[in-house]
Design a protein around this motif. Structure first.
Motif, PDB file in Angstrom:
ATOM      1  N   LEU A 130     -30.888  16.633  28.786  1.00 49.24           N
ATOM      2  CA  LEU A 130     -29.856  17.662  28.672  1.00 49.24           C
ATOM      3  C   LEU A 130     -28.784  17.147  27.718  1.00 49.24           C
ATOM      4  O   LEU A 130     -28.213  16.078  27.936  1.00 49.24           O
ATOM      5  CB  LEU A 130     -29.226  17.961  30.035  1.00 49.24           C
ATOM      6  N   LYS A 148     -26.135  20.523  17.909  1.00 55.63           N
ATOM      7  CA  LYS A 148     -27.602  20.488  17.943  1.00 55.63           C
ATOM      8  C   LYS A 148     -28.176  20.164  16.576  1.00 55.63           C
ATOM      9  O   LYS A 148     -29.156  19.415  16.458  1.00 55.63           O
ATOM     10  CB  LYS A 148     -28.143  21.830  18.441  1.00 55.63           C
ATOM     11  N   ASP A 162     -39.036  18.110  28.477  1.00 55.71           N
ATOM     12  CA  ASP A 162     -38.140  19.238  28.749  1.00 55.71           C
ATOM     13  C   ASP A 162     -36.801  18.945  28.076  1.00 55.71           C
ATOM     14  O   ASP A 162     -36.265  17.840  28.216  1.00 55.71           O
ATOM     15  CB  ASP A 162     -37.920  19.382  30.258  1.00 55.71           C
ATOM     16  N   TYR A 163     -36.255  19.944  27.391  1.00 59.24           N
ATOM     17  CA  TYR A 163     -34.982  19.748  26.703  1.00 59.24           C
ATOM     18  C   TYR A 163     -34.139  21.011  26.811  1.00 59.24           C
ATOM     19  O   TYR A 163     -34.643  22.129  26.742  1.00 59.24           O
ATOM     20  CB  TYR A 163     -35.220  19.404  25.226  1.00 59.24           C
ATOM     21  N   HIS A 164     -32.837  20.801  26.971  1.00 56.57           N
ATOM     22  CA  HIS A 164     -31.898  21.924  27.002  1.00 56.57           C
ATOM     23  C   HIS A 164     -30.553  21.423  26.473  1.00 56.57           C
ATOM     24  O   HIS A 164     -30.258  20.223  26.522  1.00 56.57           O
ATOM     25  CB  HIS A 164     -31.738  22.431  28.436  1.00 56.57           C
ATOM     26  N   SER A 165     -29.750  22.323  25.930  1.00 56.06           N
ATOM     27  CA  SER A 165     -28.405  21.964  25.479  1.00 56.06           C
ATOM     28  C   SER A 165     -27.431  22.973  26.051  1.00 56.06           C
ATOM     29  O   SER A 165     -27.785  24.133  26.279  1.00 56.06           O
ATOM     30  CB  SER A 165     -28.330  21.944  23.950  1.00 56.06           C
ATOM     31  N   VAL A 166     -26.217  22.514  26.277  1.00 52.47           N
ATOM     32  CA  VAL A 166     -25.220  23.386  26.901  1.00 52.47           C
ATOM     33  C   VAL A 166     -23.840  23.117  26.301  1.00 52.47           C
ATOM     34  O   VAL A 166     -23.500  21.975  25.976  1.00 52.47           O
ATOM     35  CB  VAL A 166     -25.202  23.188  28.440  1.00 52.47           C
ATOM     36  N   SER A 179     -25.528  23.053  33.891  1.00 47.63           N
ATOM     37  CA  SER A 179     -26.124  21.749  33.587  1.00 47.63           C
ATOM     38  C   SER A 179     -26.894  21.187  34.775  1.00 47.63           C
ATOM     39  O   SER A 179     -28.023  20.711  34.637  1.00 47.63           O
ATOM     40  CB  SER A 179     -25.031  20.759  33.171  1.00 47.63           C
ATOM     41  N   TRP A 182     -30.072  23.277  35.587  1.00 49.60           N
ATOM     42  CA  TRP A 182     -31.172  23.003  34.664  1.00 49.60           C
ATOM     43  C   TRP A 182     -31.782  21.631  34.946  1.00 49.60           C
ATOM     44  O   TRP A 182     -33.007  21.480  34.947  1.00 49.60           O
ATOM     45  CB  TRP A 182     -30.706  23.064  33.204  1.00 49.60           C
TER      46      TRP A 182
END
Length: 201
Positions: A130, A148, A162-166, A179, A182
């Motif tokens: 994350l 990003k 697994d990847y996510h940005s916030v 956050s 996720w």
């Protein structure tokens, strides 16, 4: 009979236990993020006054119960000399939360170098990531899309994970619940890669 009772006891009292690392440079807002996580998921927790938080020297530990699991946080100091200790925790971690001070343009390259060294470590292969673009409450902060572009500049950086940005303001609590939600979901999706520890509380 014993095995039946033991099975019932395990079902009632044992919870799956996981560990998430909170990494990033010093003053990125990692400890504030940790304190907000504990506060938002446990309204009885009073916590540390956010304006009293100082740079982490070593390690801060947090523990929350959410969605039927126990999630432990290791908030590691981000000073250059402390970054050499990060990899000691990689093998036991189930997720990485990398916090970036979006307003600190002068040290953005330093944060990127620390990120690249961390994310290419073999001990973190397949571990969910994350990316938190923190301090979005500061007007001159870089946007999430710009962060990003700088940090996730190719698929090779992320690899098969697994990847996510916030976008977040840990100080105000913005983006913290998203956050954590996720992170918990990603850990559960990847449990076949890194099984949980067992907790009895």
């Amino acid at each position: 009979m014993f095995s039946l009772l033991y099975g019932l006891w395990k079902y009632l009292f044992q919870k799956e236990e996981y560990f998430a690392l909170i990494l990033g440079l010093d003053n990125a807002g990692k400890t504030t993020f940790l304190e907000q996580s504990k506060t938002q998921l446990n309204h009885q927790y009073k916590g540390v006054a956010l304006n009293k938080i100082t740079a982490t020297v070593g390690l801060n530990i947090g523990r929350i119960h959410t969605n039927g699991i126990v999630l432990n946080f290791w908030d590691l100091g981000g000073q250059t000399e402390l970054q050499t200790l990060w990899d000691k925790y990689f093998a036991e971690s189930h997720a990485i939360i990398y916090v970036i001070d979006s307003s600190d343009k002068e040290r953005l390259e330093d944060s990127k170098l620390a990120f690249d060294k961390m994310i290419t470590n073999e001990a973190l292969n397949g571990v969910p990531l994350l990316l938190v673009a923190n301090k979005q409450d500061i007007p001159e902060s870089l946007s999430l899309s710009r962060i990003k572009d700088i940090f996730i500049n190719s698929n090779q950086v992320i690899g098969p994970r697994d990847y996510h940005s916030v976008s977040a303001s840990a100080l105000k609590g913005d983006g913290v619940n998203e956050s954590i939600a996720w992170t918990v979901g990603a850990i559960k999706r990847n449990v076949h890669n890194r099984p949980p520890h067992n907790s009895e509380d």
